[in-house]
Design an enzyme around this catalytic site. Structure first.
Site, PDB file in Angstrom:
ATOM      1  N   CYS A  67       0.536  -1.483  -0.154  1.00 50.91           N
ATOM      2  CA  CYS A  67       0.229  -0.274  -0.089  1.00 50.91           C
ATOM      3  C   CYS A  67       1.010   1.220   0.032  1.00 50.91           C
ATOM      4  O   CYS A  67       2.100   1.185  -0.563  1.00 50.91           O
ATOM      5  CB  CYS A  67      -1.184  -0.221   1.142  1.00 50.91           C
ATOM      6  SG  CYS A  67       0.073  -0.084   2.854  1.00 50.91           S
ATOM      7  N   ARG A  73      -3.600  -0.848   5.799  1.00 45.83           N
ATOM      8  CA  ARG A  73      -4.349  -1.430   4.371  1.00 45.83           C
ATOM      9  C   ARG A  73      -3.032  -3.293   4.150  1.00 45.83           C
ATOM     10  O   ARG A  73      -3.342  -3.997   4.896  1.00 45.83           O
ATOM     11  CB  ARG A  73      -4.534  -1.070   3.071  1.00 45.83           C
ATOM     12  CG  ARG A  73      -5.527   0.069   3.305  1.00 45.83           C
ATOM     13  CD  ARG A  73      -5.708   0.476   1.756  1.00 45.83           C
ATOM     14  NE  ARG A  73      -4.954   1.480   1.815  1.00 45.83           N
ATOM     15  CZ  ARG A  73      -4.350   1.938   0.593  1.00 45.83           C
ATOM     16  NH1 ARG A  73      -5.707   2.199  -0.718  1.00 45.83           N
ATOM     17  NH2 ARG A  73      -3.707   2.917   0.044  1.00 45.83           N
ATOM     18  N   ASP A 180      -8.829   3.066   1.394  1.00 46.54           N
ATOM     19  CA  ASP A 180      -7.828   3.538   2.091  1.00 46.54           C
ATOM     20  C   ASP A 180      -9.079   3.919   3.517  1.00 46.54           C
ATOM     21  O   ASP A 180      -9.291   5.605   3.016  1.00 46.54           O
ATOM     22  CB  ASP A 180      -6.826   4.985   1.221  1.00 46.54           C
ATOM     23  CG  ASP A 180      -5.629   4.731   2.033  1.00 46.54           C
ATOM     24  OD1 ASP A 180      -5.697   4.392   3.765  1.00 46.54           O
ATOM     25  OD2 ASP A 180      -5.022   5.889   2.070  1.00 46.54           O
TER      26      ASP A 180
END
Length: 218
Positions: A67, A73, A180
């Protein structure tokens, strides 16, 4: 920070088509690099037959999630993958994570820590790391959260073994990025964690299904 960071797609811009993924094989996750003799036989297999008492090398799969900041994440995806591997006895699979713009050594975000605990995942020991060529080279399969993460992985030499997590898990049916949650309320983290759980399970189903029979232990 683990922000999405990628520019918005301009109106009318063409979506990048999902890349087809080939089956797993002993020479690598997607595509063999083993040399072949004129008869079409794998040189490595021929050498093994010539050494009947040699032990086969233990095959392992290094799965890498990517990420932006490696604090939300991707560490959640890594922890989920490790938990699933333990549940299923997948001793041949290991998981890791990195960020395209990571602050080296940062802890997981508070939201990721909390939703992780709710799901039986301990992220207290996580420390972020920056994605680089060495990290990319060590991975067998790289699953990115968004298109800009995928582009960075490919720029660092990961082309051919890197895919959007959503695309890989859905066999190309879903190519949108994973949301996100950085800076959002805890409920947003919960939604993202639930999505990651489904995607990572589907991705690991695929890895296990496409891995060659008898390749687990050496």
């Amino acid at each position: 920070m683990d922000g999405s960071g990628g520019p918005r797609r301009a109106a009318g811009a063409r979506r990048r088509p999902a890349r087809p993924v080939g089956p797993l094989n002993r020479g690598g996750l997607h595509g063999s690099s083993s040399p072949r003799d004129p008869a079409g036989r794998c040189a490595g297999a021929r050498a093994a037959r010539e050494r009947p008492h040699a032990h086969r090398r233990r095959v392992s799969v290094q799965l890498l999630f990517v990420c932006t900041g490696n604090t939300c994440r991707s560490p959640l995806a890594e922890a989920i993958a490790r938990k699933i591997a333990i549940e299923r006895g997948l001793t041949w699979l290991d998981a890791a994570s990195a960020g395209t713009s990571a602050w080296e050594g940062a802890s997981a975000s508070d939201g990721a820590l909390l939703v992780g605990l709710e799901r039986g995942l301990d992220l207290n020991g996580h420390r972020s790391r920056q994605l680089d060529r060495d990290v990319v080279a060590r991975a067998d399969l790289i699953l990115a959260m968004g298109p800009h993460h995928l582009e960075r992985v490919e720029a660092l030499g990961g082309e051919g073994k890197a895919y959007l997590l959503t695309a890989y898990a859905s066999h190309g049916q879903n190519t949108r990025p994973v949301n996100d949650p950085m800076g959002a309320e805890l409920e947003v983290y919960r939604v993202t964690a639930g999505e990651l759980e489904r995607l990572v399970r589907a991705a690991m189903d695929r890895v296990a299904a496409e891995r060659p029979a008898g390749g687990a232990e050496g």
